[in-house]
Design a protein around this motif. Structure first.
Motif, PDB file in Angstrom:
ATOM      1  N   ASP A  39       0.851  -1.202   0.000  1.00 22.85           N
ATOM      2  CA  ASP A  39       0.000   0.000   0.000  1.00 22.85           C
ATOM      3  C   ASP A  39       0.883   1.247   0.000  1.00 22.85           C
ATOM      4  OD1 ASP A  39      -2.158   1.838   0.469  1.00 22.85           O
ATOM      5  OD2 ASP A  39      -3.168   0.358   1.721  1.00 22.85           O
ATOM      6  N   ALA A  40       0.333   2.349  -0.497  1.00 19.17           N
ATOM      7  CA  ALA A  40       0.982   3.651  -0.326  1.00 19.17           C
ATOM      8  C   ALA A  40       0.681   4.244   1.037  1.00 19.17           C
ATOM      9  CB  ALA A  40       0.517   4.618  -1.420  1.00 19.17           C
ATOM     10  N   HIS A  41      -0.360   3.711   1.690  1.00 18.01           N
ATOM     11  CA  HIS A  41      -0.860   4.259   2.963  1.00 18.01           C
ATOM     12  C   HIS A  41      -0.857   3.159   4.026  1.00 18.01           C
ATOM     13  CE1 HIS A  41      -3.011   5.948  -0.579  1.00 18.01           C
ATOM     14  NE2 HIS A  41      -2.788   7.113  -0.013  1.00 18.01           N
TER      15      HIS A  41
ATOM     16  N   ASP B  95      -3.352  -3.176  -1.839  1.00 11.48           N
ATOM     17  CA  ASP B  95      -3.966  -1.954  -2.362  1.00 11.48           C
ATOM     18  C   ASP B  95      -3.240  -1.607  -3.651  1.00 11.48           C
ATOM     19  OD1 ASP B  95      -4.629   0.720  -2.959  1.00 11.48           O
ATOM     20  OD2 ASP B  95      -5.026   1.180  -0.845  1.00 11.48           O
TER      21      ASP B  95
ATOM     22  N   ASP C  27      -2.819   0.951  -5.107  1.00 11.64           N
ATOM     23  CA  ASP C  27      -2.040   2.196  -5.092  1.00 11.64           C
ATOM     24  C   ASP C  27      -0.642   2.009  -4.510  1.00 11.64           C
ATOM     25  OD1 ASP C  27      -2.157   2.560  -2.247  1.00 11.64           O
ATOM     26  OD2 ASP C  27      -3.977   3.767  -2.402  1.00 11.64           O
TER      27      ASP C  27
HETATM   28 MN   LIG Z   1      -3.812   2.995  -0.226  1.00 12.19          MN
END
Ligand SMILES: [Mn+2]
Length: 307
Positions: free
Chosen positions: A152-154, A234, A236
């Motif tokens: 994930d980026a987050h 995710d 992203d």
């Molecule tokens: Mn994300």
């Protein structure tokens, strides 16, 4: 949506016709039979999205993009054919009254608990990332507390008290005893989080882009120990160059090549559940993101089949 077993009556490996199910596999919900080893399930939900909505269309577009992957008998670089090892069915999409997030939570938890409880592997297609919370509840009901491998980026460990928020799952899941952060790792992070309280190991995007595939694989192995694992992806995590069609894109991400190699390198780990989430077709270009999502879902199936 079929509610009982219906073998696909159409034997067609076309890349442009009769495109309904993931990879053209039969639709079935018969998880109690010996006929199928793994199920691909769609969760068309986007009501917990903080930014741009649209992931309710993710499962349909991923299925359609998967048609591009149907012709190859032995998926490169795996050296076997999926159908020689495992039998896969498309479970169709989870249904819930539109707007009713509580019903989505109940349905996803119930279906995932039943499928995994019957000894089958579940690959889920989001939907926004909030769908991973009921998926973890369903998997933990069968397997107990899990380790998490999270691309994930987050970090999605934010919790401002919102009941429905696609950025809160990995704060809630440890509180509920579904996953243990001490055995969990997040890869590709490139947004802020509170390091003073963060219990997950993080390989941030810069580190992930600099480290070798082998080094990342070794870090994952060390972290998860001998626990059973849930893998959530995710889309992203990938750089927007490889996955523009998503709600909260962040530049500076990973390449699709690198994540496919990392995944192949951890295929032998006891990963009991997989999802790929946050594909948002309305923001996609030329189905780049849906194809990435479909390829990841197929990679998960090959990981299962390789064991
Ligand atoms: Mn994300």
């Amino acid at each position: 949506m079929p509610s009982e077993e219906t073998d696909n009556p159409i034997e067609d490996t076309s890349m442009y016709a009769n495109i309904y199910s993931f990879m053209g596999v039969p639709f079935s919900r018969n998880f109690l039979s010996d006929k199928f080893d793994a199920f691909v399930m769609g969760i068309p939900y986007d009501l917990a999205t903080s930014g741009r909505a649209g992931t309710r269309s993710g499962p349909t577009d991923i299925r359609q993009a998967s048609a591009n992957l149907r012709w190859e008998e032995n998926r490169w670089p795996w050296e076997f054919s999926l159908q020689d090892r495992i039998s896969v069915a498309d479970y169709g999409d989870i249904q819930y009254c539109w707007g009713d997030s509580d019903e989505m939570l109940r349905e996803v938890e119930s279906h995932s608990a039943q499928i995994t409880g019957a000894g089958k592997t579940l690959i889920s297609l989001g939907g926004d990332h909030f769908v991973t919370l009921p998926l973890l509840r369903g998997h933990a009901a069968t397997y107990g507390e899990l380790a998490l491998i999270h691309f994930d980026a987050h970090t999605d460990t934010y919790d401002d008290g919102d009941k429905y928020n696609h950025g809160c799952m990995f704060q809630r899941a440890p509180e509920e005893g579904l996953i243990n952060p001490e055995y969990s790792i997040q890869i590709g992070i490139r947004t802020d989080y509170d390091r003073s309280i963060h219990k997950f190991q993080v390989i941030d995007a810069h580190q992930a882009n600099e480290q070798t595939v082998e080094a990342i694989i070794e870090s994952v192995r060390q972290r998860v120990g001998d626990k059973k694992i849930y893998l959530t992806f995710d889309i992203d995590c990938l750089d927007p160059a490889f996955a523009p069609g998503t709600g909260t894109p962040v530049v500076g991400g990973l390449t699709s090549s690198k994540v496919l190699r990392i995944l192949q390198g951890i295929a032998d780990l006891p990963i009991v559940g997989f999802d790929v989430v946050e594909v948002s077709p309305a923001f996609d270009q030329s189905q780049i993101t849906s194809l990435a999502g479909a390829t990841l879902a197929l990679q998960f199936l090959y990981m299962v089949a390789s064991r």
